[in-house]
Motif scaffolding. Sequence first.
Motif, PDB file in Angstrom:
ATOM      1  N   PHE A  49     -17.253  14.231  -0.077  1.00  0.00           N
ATOM      2  CA  PHE A  49     -16.320  14.564  -1.150  1.00  0.00           C
ATOM      3  C   PHE A  49     -15.076  15.235  -0.571  1.00  0.00           C
ATOM      4  O   PHE A  49     -13.946  14.974  -1.014  1.00  0.00           O
ATOM      5  N   ALA A  50     -15.240  16.048   0.444  1.00  0.00           N
ATOM      6  CA  ALA A  50     -14.094  16.673   1.124  1.00  0.00           C
ATOM      7  C   ALA A  50     -13.222  15.595   1.782  1.00  0.00           C
ATOM      8  O   ALA A  50     -11.987  15.699   1.773  1.00  0.00           O
ATOM      9  N   GLU A  51     -13.859  14.557   2.329  1.00  0.00           N
ATOM     10  CA  GLU A  51     -13.116  13.440   2.924  1.00  0.00           C
ATOM     11  C   GLU A  51     -12.305  12.705   1.861  1.00  0.00           C
ATOM     12  O   GLU A  51     -11.154  12.336   2.087  1.00  0.00           O
ATOM     13  N   LEU A  52     -12.897  12.503   0.691  1.00  0.00           N
ATOM     14  CA  LEU A  52     -12.162  11.888  -0.426  1.00  0.00           C
ATOM     15  C   LEU A  52     -10.918  12.703  -0.767  1.00  0.00           C
ATOM     16  O   LEU A  52      -9.848  12.152  -1.006  1.00  0.00           O
ATOM     17  N   HIS A  53     -11.077  14.027  -0.792  1.00  0.00           N
ATOM     18  CA  HIS A  53      -9.962  14.912  -1.148  1.00  0.00           C
ATOM     19  C   HIS A  53      -8.828  14.888  -0.120  1.00  0.00           C
ATOM     20  O   HIS A  53      -7.705  15.283  -0.445  1.00  0.00           O
ATOM     21  N   LYS A  54      -9.081  14.420   1.074  1.00  0.00           N
ATOM     22  CA  LYS A  54      -8.009  14.286   2.062  1.00  0.00           C
ATOM     23  C   LYS A  54      -7.043  13.164   1.675  1.00  0.00           C
ATOM     24  O   LYS A  54      -5.898  13.149   2.114  1.00  0.00           O
ATOM     25  N   HIS A  55      -7.510  12.216   0.881  1.00  0.00           N
ATOM     26  CA  HIS A  55      -6.723  11.034   0.537  1.00  0.00           C
ATOM     27  C   HIS A  55      -6.354  10.934  -0.935  1.00  0.00           C
ATOM     28  O   HIS A  55      -5.401  10.234  -1.282  1.00  0.00           O
ATOM     29  N   PHE A  56      -7.129  11.597  -1.796  1.00  0.00           N
ATOM     30  CA  PHE A  56      -6.953  11.436  -3.235  1.00  0.00           C
ATOM     31  C   PHE A  56      -6.976  12.771  -3.959  1.00  0.00           C
ATOM     32  O   PHE A  56      -7.674  13.695  -3.547  1.00  0.00           O
ATOM     33  N   THR A  57      -6.224  12.832  -5.052  1.00  0.00           N
ATOM     34  CA  THR A  57      -6.257  14.010  -5.916  1.00  0.00           C
ATOM     35  C   THR A  57      -7.525  13.968  -6.767  1.00  0.00           C
ATOM     36  O   THR A  57      -8.213  12.935  -6.832  1.00  0.00           O
ATOM     37  N   GLU A  58      -7.802  15.052  -7.433  1.00  0.00           N
ATOM     38  CA  GLU A  58      -8.962  15.115  -8.327  1.00  0.00           C
ATOM     39  C   GLU A  58      -8.882  14.024  -9.396  1.00  0.00           C
ATOM     40  O   GLU A  58      -9.865  13.314  -9.651  1.00  0.00           O
ATOM     41  N   ALA A  59      -7.709  13.858  -9.996  1.00  0.00           N
ATOM     42  CA  ALA A  59      -7.526  12.836 -11.030  1.00  0.00           C
ATOM     43  C   ALA A  59      -7.736  11.429 -10.465  1.00  0.00           C
ATOM     44  O   ALA A  59      -8.336  10.568 -11.121  1.00  0.00           O
ATOM     45  N   GLN A  60      -7.273  11.183  -9.249  1.00  0.00           N
ATOM     46  CA  GLN A  60      -7.461   9.875  -8.626  1.00  0.00           C
ATOM     47  C   GLN A  60      -8.930   9.606  -8.329  1.00  0.00           C
ATOM     48  O   GLN A  60      -9.402   8.478  -8.478  1.00  0.00           O
ATOM     49  N   ILE A  61      -9.655  10.637  -7.931  1.00  0.00           N
ATOM     50  CA  ILE A  61     -11.088  10.480  -7.666  1.00  0.00           C
ATOM     51  C   ILE A  61     -11.832  10.149  -8.954  1.00  0.00           C
ATOM     52  O   ILE A  61     -12.713   9.281  -8.975  1.00  0.00           O
ATOM     53  N   VAL A  62     -11.460  10.810 -10.042  1.00  0.00           N
ATOM     54  CA  VAL A  62     -12.079  10.509 -11.334  1.00  0.00           C
ATOM     55  C   VAL A  62     -11.792   9.066 -11.731  1.00  0.00           C
ATOM     56  O   VAL A  62     -12.695   8.328 -12.153  1.00  0.00           O
ATOM     57  N   GLU A  63     -10.544   8.628 -11.576  1.00  0.00           N
ATOM     58  CA  GLU A  63     -10.178   7.256 -11.920  1.00  0.00           C
ATOM     59  C   GLU A  63     -10.904   6.249 -11.031  1.00  0.00           C
ATOM     60  O   GLU A  63     -11.407   5.216 -11.512  1.00  0.00           O
ATOM     61  N   LEU A  64     -10.987   6.523  -9.742  1.00  0.00           N
ATOM     62  CA  LEU A  64     -11.691   5.657  -8.814  1.00  0.00           C
ATOM     63  C   LEU A  64     -13.172   5.573  -9.183  1.00  0.00           C
ATOM     64  O   LEU A  64     -13.770   4.484  -9.212  1.00  0.00           O
ATOM     65  N   THR A  65     -13.774   6.708  -9.505  1.00  0.00           N
ATOM     66  CA  THR A  65     -15.185   6.747  -9.905  1.00  0.00           C
ATOM     67  C   THR A  65     -15.409   5.918 -11.162  1.00  0.00           C
ATOM     68  O   THR A  65     -16.376   5.153 -11.252  1.00  0.00           O
ATOM     69  N   ALA A  66     -14.505   6.034 -12.131  1.00  0.00           N
ATOM     70  CA  ALA A  66     -14.631   5.267 -13.373  1.00  0.00           C
ATOM     71  C   ALA A  66     -14.534   3.765 -13.107  1.00  0.00           C
ATOM     72  O   ALA A  66     -15.306   2.976 -13.667  1.00  0.00           O
ATOM     73  N   ALA A  67     -13.609   3.370 -12.244  1.00  0.00           N
ATOM     74  CA  ALA A  67     -13.450   1.944 -11.929  1.00  0.00           C
ATOM     75  C   ALA A  67     -14.696   1.399 -11.237  1.00  0.00           C
ATOM     76  O   ALA A  67     -15.175   0.293 -11.560  1.00  0.00           O
ATOM     77  N   ILE A  68     -15.235   2.149 -10.294  1.00  0.00           N
ATOM     78  CA  ILE A  68     -16.447   1.721  -9.587  1.00  0.00           C
ATOM     79  C   ILE A  68     -17.618   1.645 -10.561  1.00  0.00           C
ATOM     80  O   ILE A  68     -18.386   0.674 -10.561  1.00  0.00           O
ATOM     81  N   ALA A  69     -17.753   2.659 -11.401  1.00  0.00           N
ATOM     82  CA  ALA A  69     -18.843   2.670 -12.377  1.00  0.00           C
ATOM     83  C   ALA A  69     -18.731   1.494 -13.345  1.00  0.00           C
ATOM     84  O   ALA A  69     -19.747   0.879 -13.701  1.00  0.00           O
ATOM     85  N   MET A  70     -17.523   1.140 -13.766  1.00  0.00           N
ATOM     86  CA  MET A  70     -17.337   0.015 -14.678  1.00  0.00           C
ATOM     87  C   MET A  70     -17.766  -1.292 -14.021  1.00  0.00           C
ATOM     88  O   MET A  70     -18.422  -2.127 -14.643  1.00  0.00           O
ATOM     89  N   GLU A  71     -17.420  -1.485 -12.758  1.00  0.00           N
ATOM     90  CA  GLU A  71     -17.824  -2.703 -12.063  1.00  0.00           C
ATOM     91  C   GLU A  71     -19.339  -2.748 -11.877  1.00  0.00           C
ATOM     92  O   GLU A  71     -19.951  -3.808 -11.982  1.00  0.00           O
ATOM     93  N   ASN A  72     -19.952  -1.593 -11.617  1.00  0.00           N
ATOM     94  CA  ASN A  72     -21.411  -1.542 -11.533  1.00  0.00           C
ATOM     95  C   ASN A  72     -22.040  -1.868 -12.883  1.00  0.00           C
ATOM     96  O   ASN A  72     -23.049  -2.576 -12.948  1.00  0.00           O
ATOM     97  N   PHE A  73     -21.456  -1.381 -13.953  1.00  0.00           N
ATOM     98  CA  PHE A  73     -21.926  -1.690 -15.301  1.00  0.00           C
ATOM     99  C   PHE A  73     -21.869  -3.197 -15.539  1.00  0.00           C
ATOM    100  O   PHE A  73     -22.837  -3.803 -15.995  1.00  0.00           O
ATOM    101  N   ARG A  74     -20.739  -3.800 -15.223  1.00  0.00           N
ATOM    102  CA  ARG A  74     -20.584  -5.240 -15.433  1.00  0.00           C
ATOM    103  C   ARG A  74     -21.601  -6.033 -14.623  1.00  0.00           C
ATOM    104  O   ARG A  74     -22.109  -7.052 -15.073  1.00  0.00           O
ATOM    105  N   SER A  75     -21.885  -5.582 -13.414  1.00  0.00           N
ATOM    106  CA  SER A  75     -22.818  -6.327 -12.564  1.00  0.00           C
ATOM    107  C   SER A  75     -24.240  -6.295 -13.117  1.00  0.00           C
ATOM    108  O   SER A  75     -25.045  -7.164 -12.805  1.00  0.00           O
ATOM    109  N   LYS A  76     -24.541  -5.306 -13.930  1.00  0.00           N
ATOM    110  CA  LYS A  76     -25.864  -5.217 -14.557  1.00  0.00           C
ATOM    111  C   LYS A  76     -25.865  -5.811 -15.966  1.00  0.00           C
ATOM    112  O   LYS A  76     -26.878  -6.303 -16.444  1.00  0.00           O
TER     113      LYS A  76
END
Length: 95
Positions: A49-76
């Motif tokens: 998570f600290a590595e993520l914060h080197k490249h992304f803001t908190e808001a960007q991490i939330v958005e990235l997490t949501a996008a990944i979760a949505m694709e996982n949802f679709r795959s199921k």
Amino acid sequence: MTETESGLEKVTEVLNWQDSKLFSPAERVALEYAERITTTGQKVDDAFFAELHKHFTEAQIVELTAAIAMENFRSKFNPPLGIEAQGFCVVPAKR
């Protein structure tokens, strides 16, 4: 090389992202994050998570997490209902 050509090259290399020279450090971290979220038994620990914060803001991490979760949802969600890929993004077989 145009931005579109570069993007298409990345699509063809996405399954080999760890070895490909096409991805930036931020893209590599995002792809690893996606794998950790998607793969059962993988963890997103404090160090990563600290590595993520080197490249992304908190808001960007939330958005990235949501996008990944949505694709996982679709795959199921899609396969049991017979919803097939529409052919917009064909990922080549892993080498």
